[in-house]
Design a protein around this motif. Structure first.
Motif, PDB file in Angstrom:
ATOM      1  N   LEU A   1       0.817  -1.216   0.000  1.00 41.31           N
ATOM      2  CA  LEU A   1       0.000   0.000   0.000  1.00 41.31           C
ATOM      3  C   LEU A   1       0.852   1.267   0.000  1.00 41.31           C
ATOM      4  O   LEU A   1       0.307   2.379   0.040  1.00 41.31           O
ATOM      5  CB  LEU A   1      -0.926   0.001   1.221  1.00 41.31           C
ATOM      6  N   GLY A   2       2.181   1.114  -0.014  1.00 39.10           N
ATOM      7  CA  GLY A   2       3.060   2.276  -0.020  1.00 39.10           C
ATOM      8  C   GLY A   2       3.205   2.944   1.331  1.00 39.10           C
ATOM      9  O   GLY A   2       3.640   4.099   1.415  1.00 39.10           O
ATOM     10  N   GLN A   3       2.874   2.211   2.404  1.00 40.98           N
ATOM     11  CA  GLN A   3       2.934   2.795   3.746  1.00 40.98           C
ATOM     12  C   GLN A   3       4.219   2.423   4.485  1.00 40.98           C
ATOM     13  O   GLN A   3       4.515   3.011   5.529  1.00 40.98           O
ATOM     14  CB  GLN A   3       1.731   2.312   4.564  1.00 40.98           C
ATOM     15  N   LEU A   4       4.962   1.497   3.964  1.00 36.09           N
ATOM     16  CA  LEU A   4       6.122   0.977   4.693  1.00 36.09           C
ATOM     17  C   LEU A   4       7.143   0.429   3.707  1.00 36.09           C
ATOM     18  O   LEU A   4       6.783  -0.100   2.661  1.00 36.09           O
ATOM     19  CB  LEU A   4       5.661  -0.123   5.662  1.00 36.09           C
ATOM     20  N   GLU A   5       8.420   0.567   4.068  1.00 32.66           N
ATOM     21  CA  GLU A   5       9.516  -0.106   3.375  1.00 32.66           C
ATOM     22  C   GLU A   5      10.230  -0.990   4.394  1.00 32.66           C
ATOM     23  O   GLU A   5      10.768  -0.483   5.377  1.00 32.66           O
ATOM     24  CB  GLU A   5      10.514   0.895   2.800  1.00 32.66           C
ATOM     25  N   LEU A   6      10.200  -2.283   4.172  1.00 32.39           N
ATOM     26  CA  LEU A   6      10.909  -3.202   5.062  1.00 32.39           C
ATOM     27  C   LEU A   6      12.358  -3.259   4.596  1.00 32.39           C
ATOM     28  O   LEU A   6      12.713  -4.035   3.704  1.00 32.39           O
ATOM     29  CB  LEU A   6      10.267  -4.582   5.039  1.00 32.39           C
ATOM     30  N   VAL A   7      13.187  -2.419   5.198  1.00 33.56           N
ATOM     31  CA  VAL A   7      14.567  -2.277   4.728  1.00 33.56           C
ATOM     32  C   VAL A   7      15.553  -3.113   5.526  1.00 33.56           C
ATOM     33  O   VAL A   7      16.684  -3.312   5.087  1.00 33.56           O
ATOM     34  CB  VAL A   7      15.011  -0.794   4.767  1.00 33.56           C
ATOM     35  N   GLY A   8      15.144  -3.587   6.718  1.00 28.68           N
ATOM     36  CA  GLY A   8      16.116  -4.283   7.542  1.00 28.68           C
ATOM     37  C   GLY A   8      15.505  -5.313   8.470  1.00 28.68           C
ATOM     38  O   GLY A   8      14.319  -5.253   8.812  1.00 28.68           O
ATOM     39  N   VAL A   9      16.334  -6.263   8.888  1.00 34.69           N
ATOM     40  CA  VAL A   9      16.038  -7.200   9.967  1.00 34.69           C
ATOM     41  C   VAL A   9      17.181  -7.086  10.966  1.00 34.69           C
ATOM     42  O   VAL A   9      18.355  -7.037  10.575  1.00 34.69           O
ATOM     43  CB  VAL A   9      15.921  -8.645   9.454  1.00 34.69           C
ATOM     44  N   TRP A  10      16.846  -7.053  12.259  1.00 33.65           N
ATOM     45  CA  TRP A  10      17.892  -6.846  13.254  1.00 33.65           C
ATOM     46  C   TRP A  10      17.530  -7.558  14.544  1.00 33.65           C
ATOM     47  O   TRP A  10      16.414  -8.054  14.719  1.00 33.65           O
ATOM     48  CB  TRP A  10      18.125  -5.355  13.491  1.00 33.65           C
TER      49      TRP A  10
END
Length: 346
Positions: free
Chosen positions: A154-163
């Motif tokens: 939906l363009g509400q979030l970018e999952l850029v990382g796991v930590w």
């Protein structure tokens, strides 16, 4: 009474950063700035780090992240991982701050605020690898990913990382944490585009366990020259800060210096070695506003006593002091009050 001084070496800080970067390559250094850059001063730390080419900063909370943004400018990447209020989330989204998210509840709130503001949130999703310091539990990981991916579409979030965080208690436990982490990364990759930013290790594990490093390493204390309690010295890394106080009077051959427990010097550190013009001496007594040091030949008012630092006058490091009271070096630095004057030296 003269004020004690915390002397901060920009040259040493830059050299430490370079030593840490060389040690952890090809992992990218994220310089951690929590607790006012471990008591050294956030503005100084950010400005100096930018000079060395640092582009990733770990601010801990959003409020500090906003200050980092003002200092470092738009090119810096800033990671804030403390669970925050909706108003703070709004500020983070408005100022392009990456968010560390470790609970389903926080993830839902971040997505909701992003939807309202029309600004996608850059999220690093945290998996609990056994430390139980925040983090999505493994059994809830697929559902958290599904929620994140739906928001991503939906363009509400970018999952850029796991930590994650690890305990750094034993190699065996850290190996188990890495297994859980890599499994979470695998599941994330199966759910959509694989996040590029993977970070599991902080200072100690980043330094000594290269096989645990991800694409990013979160390192704070070592960059400031604060080694791990009960850990070995760090090759190429020296303490950035040194604490000094002047002799105010000589009483029965002992030197009374202008620092005490009201300045943040733990009274339980009495008996510790300090540096003087006559070599290493014992800090015999710590009062509220003054302390007493074992005398030396020719001691006089105005002489300088080094409470901790790199050892050039016979003093020990902040971590060595902390080990005497079963603590860590950063506690010694962050306890110091504003009466201790911060002096930056290039």
């Amino acid at each position: 009474m003269s004020r004690p001084e915390l002397r901060i070496s920009s040259e040493t800080f830059r050299a430490n950063i370079e030593a840490v970067r060389a040690r952890i390559e090809p992992s990218t250094l994220m310089l951690v700035l929590k607790d006012d850059a471990y008591g050294h001063g956030l503005r100084w730390a950010v400005e100096t780090a930018v000079q060395t080419g640092i582009r990733w900063f770990g601010s801990y909370d959003i409020r500090s992240g906003l200050e980092v943004r003002r200092i470092a400018g738009r090119d810096a990447r800033i990671f804030a991982w403390a669970t925050s209020t909706d108003d703070e989330i709004d500020e983070a989204l408005a100022h392009d701050i990456d968010l560390g998210v470790g609970t389903r509840e926080y993830l839902s709130r971040v997505i909701a605020r992003a939807a309202v503001l029309g600004a996608p949130a850059r999220v690093h999703l945290k998996i609990d690898t056994g430390l139980h310091r925040n983090g999505v539990l493994p059994e809830e990981w697929p559902e958290a990913l599904a929620e994140a991916r739906a928001a991503e579409r939906l363009g509400q979030l970018e999952l850029v990382g796991v930590w994650s965080h690890i305990a750094e208690a034993s190699d065996a436990e850290d190996d188990e944490a890495q297994t859980a982490f890599l499994d979470a990364v695998r599941i994330a990759g199966e759910s959509g585009p694989a996040p590029a930013l993977l970070h599991l290790t902080a200072s100690a594990a980043s330094w000594w366990r290269p096989e645990l490093r991800g694409s990013v390493s979160r390192i704070g204390a070592f960059c400031y020259g604060i080694r791990s309690a009960d850990g070995p010295e760090l090759e190429g890394v020296r303490p950035v800060a040194s604490l000094s106080a002047l002799v105010e009077e000589i009483v029965d051959g002992a030197a009374v210096i202008a620092i005490g427990s009201f300045d943040g010097l733990p009274s339980t550190l009495s008996g510790m070695p300090v540096g003087t013009p006559g070599g290493t001496r014992t800090l015999a007594e710590i009062g509220q506003t003054t302390s007493v040091v074992e005398g030396w030949p020719g001691a006089q008012v105005g002489d300088e006593v080094m409470l901790f630092g790199p050892g050039e006058s016979g003093e020990v490091s902040a971590t060595t002091l902390a080990e005497r009271i079963d603590s860590v070096g950063e506690e010694i630095l962050t306890r110091l009050t504003p009466r201790v004057r911060r002096i930056v030296r290039e």
